[in-house]
Design a protein around this motif. Sequence first.
Motif, mmCIF file in Angstrom:
data_model
loop_
_atom_site.group_PDB
_atom_site.id
_atom_site.type_symbol
_atom_site.label_atom_id
_atom_site.label_comp_id
_atom_site.label_asym_id
_atom_site.label_seq_id
_atom_site.Cartn_x
_atom_site.Cartn_y
_atom_site.Cartn_z
ATOM 1 N N LYS A 1 1.588 4.370 -2.895
ATOM 2 C CA LYS A 1 1.478 5.802 -2.626
ATOM 3 C C LYS A 1 2.509 6.724 -2.989
ATOM 4 C CE LYS A 1 -2.095 4.947 1.226
ATOM 5 N NZ LYS A 1 -2.201 4.678 2.308
ATOM 6 N N LYS B 1 -16.874 4.120 -0.281
ATOM 7 C CA LYS B 1 -15.288 4.750 -0.289
ATOM 8 C C LYS B 1 -15.498 5.908 -1.413
ATOM 9 C CE LYS B 1 -12.046 1.483 0.417
ATOM 10 N NZ LYS B 1 -11.541 0.246 -0.079
ATOM 11 N N SER C 1 0.908 -1.094 0.027
ATOM 12 C CA SER C 1 -0.083 -0.033 0.025
ATOM 13 C C SER C 1 0.821 1.304 0.147
ATOM 14 C CB SER C 1 -0.800 0.045 1.171
ATOM 15 O OG SER C 1 -1.457 1.086 1.347
ATOM 16 N N ASN D 1 -13.207 10.155 7.642
ATOM 17 C CA ASN D 1 -13.630 8.817 7.865
ATOM 18 C C ASN D 1 -12.377 8.046 7.426
ATOM 19 O OD1 ASN D 1 -16.271 9.246 8.836
ATOM 20 N ND2 ASN D 1 -16.857 9.858 6.773
ATOM 21 N N GLY D 2 -11.168 8.631 7.192
ATOM 22 C CA GLY D 2 -10.010 7.550 6.684
ATOM 23 C C GLY D 2 -9.920 7.815 5.172
ATOM 24 N N TRP E 1 -21.383 -7.015 -1.867
ATOM 25 C CA TRP E 1 -20.672 -6.487 -0.746
ATOM 26 C C TRP E 1 -19.619 -5.550 -1.301
ATOM 27 C CZ3 TRP E 1 -21.140 -7.298 4.390
ATOM 28 C CH2 TRP E 1 -20.061 -6.770 5.286
ATOM 29 N N ASP F 1 -12.984 -1.579 -4.255
ATOM 30 C CA ASP F 1 -13.110 -2.605 -3.274
ATOM 31 C C ASP F 1 -12.693 -4.251 -3.831
ATOM 32 O OD1 ASP F 1 -13.236 -3.083 -0.503
ATOM 33 O OD2 ASP F 1 -14.864 -4.572 -1.133
ATOM 34 N N ASN G 1 -7.951 5.831 -4.626
ATOM 35 C CA ASN G 1 -8.311 4.793 -3.613
ATOM 36 C C ASN G 1 -7.711 3.581 -3.826
ATOM 37 O OD1 ASN G 1 -11.194 3.201 -2.317
ATOM 38 N ND2 ASN G 1 -10.210 4.856 -1.117
ATOM 39 N N LEU G 2 -7.797 2.926 -2.577
ATOM 40 C CA LEU G 2 -7.150 1.563 -2.757
ATOM 41 C C LEU G 2 -7.910 0.640 -1.785
ATOM 42 C CD1 LEU G 2 -4.858 0.826 -0.230
ATOM 43 C CD2 LEU G 2 -3.644 2.296 -1.374
ATOM 44 N N SER G 3 -7.455 -0.756 -2.121
ATOM 45 C CA SER G 3 -8.342 -1.767 -1.352
ATOM 46 C C SER G 3 -7.266 -2.915 -1.256
ATOM 47 C CB SER G 3 -9.616 -2.402 -2.166
ATOM 48 O OG SER G 3 -10.100 -3.511 -1.159
ATOM 49 N N HIS G 4 -7.417 -3.601 -0.163
ATOM 50 C CA HIS G 4 -6.334 -4.948 0.051
ATOM 51 C C HIS G 4 -7.041 -6.115 0.447
ATOM 52 C CE1 HIS G 4 -5.276 -1.856 3.087
ATOM 53 N NE2 HIS G 4 -4.455 -1.340 2.539
ATOM 54 N N TRP H 1 -19.837 4.246 6.749
ATOM 55 C CA TRP H 1 -20.912 3.416 6.884
ATOM 56 C C TRP H 1 -22.015 3.740 7.528
ATOM 57 C CZ3 TRP H 1 -22.445 -0.362 3.975
ATOM 58 C CH2 TRP H 1 -21.342 -1.137 3.292
ATOM 59 N N GLU I 1 -18.950 -1.620 -0.761
ATOM 60 C CA GLU I 1 -17.721 -1.108 -0.132
ATOM 61 C C GLU I 1 -17.197 0.036 -1.022
ATOM 62 O OE1 GLU I 1 -16.131 -1.388 2.776
ATOM 63 O OE2 GLU I 1 -16.412 -3.395 3.558
HETATM 64 C C1 COA Z 1 -12.871 1.774 4.371
HETATM 65 C C2 COA Z 1 -13.952 1.061 4.604
HETATM 66 C C3 COA Z 1 -15.169 1.418 3.884
HETATM 67 C C4 COA Z 1 -13.576 -0.313 3.796
HETATM 68 O O1 COA Z 1 -12.267 -0.875 4.465
HETATM 69 P P1 COA Z 1 -11.870 -2.403 4.139
HETATM 70 O O2 COA Z 1 -12.822 -3.119 3.275
HETATM 71 O O3 COA Z 1 -11.966 -2.857 5.640
HETATM 72 O O4 COA Z 1 -10.462 -2.618 3.680
HETATM 73 P P2 COA Z 1 -9.973 -2.235 2.092
HETATM 74 O O5 COA Z 1 -8.720 -2.715 2.105
HETATM 75 O O6 COA Z 1 -10.833 -2.256 1.238
HETATM 76 O O7 COA Z 1 -9.734 -0.555 2.265
HETATM 77 C C5 COA Z 1 -8.789 0.254 3.037
HETATM 78 C C6 COA Z 1 -8.258 1.343 2.348
HETATM 79 O O8 COA Z 1 -9.400 2.083 2.012
HETATM 80 C C7 COA Z 1 -8.787 3.465 2.119
HETATM 81 N N1 COA Z 1 -9.969 4.123 3.141
HETATM 82 C C8 COA Z 1 -10.115 4.178 4.379
HETATM 83 N N2 COA Z 1 -11.053 4.934 4.788
HETATM 84 C C9 COA Z 1 -11.661 5.174 3.692
HETATM 85 C C10 COA Z 1 -12.752 5.838 3.465
HETATM 86 N N3 COA Z 1 -13.655 6.425 4.598
HETATM 87 N N4 COA Z 1 -13.159 6.384 2.280
HETATM 88 C C11 COA Z 1 -12.547 6.074 1.246
HETATM 89 N N5 COA Z 1 -11.143 5.283 1.271
HETATM 90 C C12 COA Z 1 -10.996 5.039 2.778
HETATM 91 C C13 COA Z 1 -7.523 3.600 2.661
HETATM 92 O O9 COA Z 1 -6.872 3.841 1.560
HETATM 93 C C14 COA Z 1 -7.091 2.023 3.234
HETATM 94 O O10 COA Z 1 -6.163 1.617 2.780
HETATM 95 P P3 COA Z 1 -4.662 2.163 3.572
HETATM 96 O O11 COA Z 1 -4.952 2.064 4.946
HETATM 97 O O12 COA Z 1 -3.822 1.133 3.057
HETATM 98 O O13 COA Z 1 -4.426 3.522 2.940
HETATM 99 C C15 COA Z 1 -13.922 0.636 6.118
HETATM 100 O O14 COA Z 1 -13.404 1.832 6.722
HETATM 101 C C16 COA Z 1 -15.417 0.324 6.790
HETATM 102 O O15 COA Z 1 -15.919 1.193 7.212
HETATM 103 N N6 COA Z 1 -15.635 -0.862 6.430
HETATM 104 C C17 COA Z 1 -16.939 -0.969 7.221
HETATM 105 C C18 COA Z 1 -17.383 -2.533 7.161
HETATM 106 C C19 COA Z 1 -18.567 -2.921 6.895
HETATM 107 O O16 COA Z 1 -19.283 -3.036 7.735
HETATM 108 N N7 COA Z 1 -18.947 -3.325 5.441
HETATM 109 C C20 COA Z 1 -20.114 -3.720 5.052
HETATM 110 C C21 COA Z 1 -20.090 -3.844 3.667
HETATM 111 S S1 COA Z 1 -21.762 -4.324 2.806
#
Ligand code: COA
Length: 213
Positions: free
Chosen positions: A62, A164, A58, A82-83, A156, A118, A97-100, A170, A160
């Motif tokens: 960047k 983002k 990640s 919110n990050g 899902w 995502d 944006n990015l996702s892992h 959320w 996500e």
């Molecule tokens: C960001 C979020 C939306 C998704 O995170 P996640 O799926 O766990 O993790 P991912 O790897 O896909 O994404 C992480 C990356 O998103 C980015 N990110 C973090 N918060 C973010 C936000 N509010 N908006 C956009 N991007 C965000 C960051 O770049 C992060 O990577 P980094 O820390 O290496 O820089 C998480 O904060 C969240 O709130 N998840 C909620 C979980 C949930 O209830 N999901 C229901 C799905 S139906």
Amino acid sequence: MEQQHTIRVEEWARPGEPFRLAAVAIGAADWAAVLPATAQARVARFADGHARARAGASEWIKTCWLPRELGLAAVEVRTGANGKPLLEGAAAAWGFNLSHAGEYVVAALARDAQIGVDLESTSRKADIVRLAQRVFSACEQAAVQQGGRAAFFTLWSQKEALVKAVGCGWADERLQRGTALAPVGFQLEPTTGARVWSRPVIDGAYCLAVAMV
Ligand SMILES: CC(C)(COP(=O)(O)OP(=O)(O)OC[C@H]1O[C@@H](n2cnc3c(N)ncnc32)[C@H](O)[C@@H]1OP(=O)(O)O)[C@@H](O)C(=O)NCCC(=O)NCCS
């Protein structure tokens, strides 16, 4: 820093799509050896090896890939509400944006748009009925009842990516019960007006979704 140009970056965007999608395997490099010192320090905070490799990939996106893609010496990435990552200065016109998930980190980049990406591992354990009831709208829940796990992970990842892109987190009820996402390759989500792309990648091991507003 010599290794940075030898790291394999897979382009996951298809011809004609209005964004770039760069995927990097988290095991593609010894990240500590290729990152600038400040990024190395951020990565070193992770005790777990897998989490450290994921954070390394990640940080590489960047600090190395982004400047190279945008033709800039460096790109400042600020953490917004919110990050959400936001690009500053000469890169401010670009949405990023990015996702892992699993063994991959994927980054999305689009000019003059808010973008969310995502990646979800389809082998992940999940109580799909309970989760769908918690965060999906009625039509999305019906799609899961019909399409099972494949439909669940597709929706899902779409949701996500949408969260983002919109950047509201959320807590926004509109993005939980108010959306009308469908397990299709491309759609215009009616509540948010977002364009949403969605497809399986790596032989179906992951669901990928990109949303733009
Ligand atoms: C960001 C979020 C939306 C998704 O995170 P996640 O799926 O766990 O993790 P991912 O790897 O896909 O994404 C992480 C990356 O998103 C980015 N990110 C973090 N918060 C973010 C936000 N509010 N908006 C956009 N991007 C965000 C960051 O770049 C992060 O990577 P980094 O820390 O290496 O820089 C998480 O904060 C969240 O709130 N998840 C909620 C979980 C949930 O209830 N999901 C229901 C799905 S139906």
